[in-house]
Design a protein around this motif. Structure first.
Motif, PDB file in Angstrom:
ATOM      1  N   THR A   1       0.827  -1.206   0.000  1.00 49.70           N
ATOM      2  CA  THR A   1       0.000   0.000   0.000  1.00 49.70           C
ATOM      3  C   THR A   1       0.860   1.253   0.000  1.00 49.70           C
TER       4      THR A   1
ATOM      5  N   LEU B   1       0.741   4.100  -2.937  1.00 50.44           N
ATOM      6  CA  LEU B   1       0.550   5.516  -2.614  1.00 50.44           C
ATOM      7  C   LEU B   1       1.688   6.363  -3.182  1.00 50.44           C
TER       8      LEU B   1
ATOM      9  N   TRP C   1      -4.676   1.919   3.428  1.00 51.48           N
ATOM     10  CA  TRP C   1      -4.814   3.111   2.582  1.00 51.48           C
ATOM     11  C   TRP C   1      -5.400   4.281   3.374  1.00 51.48           C
TER      12      TRP C   1
END
Length: 113
Positions: A7, A11, A48
């Motif tokens: 994650t 990102l 997230w």
């Protein structure tokens, strides 16, 4: 722990691409998930929310789509999409296979405003 690192990578890539596109905010992230992937969508969504807080991607929608993946037969060279029912070559029935793709989560695209 693996989902956290995954994650974070998603990102980082998303924010870099959004900056290059001069985006004000990330609206949607489209991810492809292979059939042999061990990462869970729920865990990625959980991480997230925490990681994206305060960034251009804070309220972005995570969209997961199934990717069929592909295998190559080591006996005859045929490339095919595996199915849940069978992991043998549809041409020669060999079970000597090499996974080409299908055990990962891939960032397909992002949408920015």
């Amino acid at each position: 722990m693996h989902e956290l690192m995954l994650t974070q990578n998603i990102l980082e890539i998303t924010l870099k691409q959004a900056a290059q596109a001069s985006g004000q905010r990330v609206v949607r992230i489209n991810l492809l998930v292979g059939p042999l992937c061990d990462e869970s969508e729920e865990s990625i969504r959980f991480h997230w929310q925490d990681l994206a807080r305060g960034t251009l991607a804070e309220n972005a929608e995570l969209h997961f789509e199934a990717d069929p993946g592909s295998m190559q037969c080591l006996a005859c060279g045929h490339v095919f999409e595996p199915t849940e029912e069978r992991f043998t070559c549809p041409v020669c029935s060999s079970d000597r296979l090499h996974l080409l793709e299908g055990d990962e989560v891939r960032l397909e695209s992002i949408e920015v405003d």
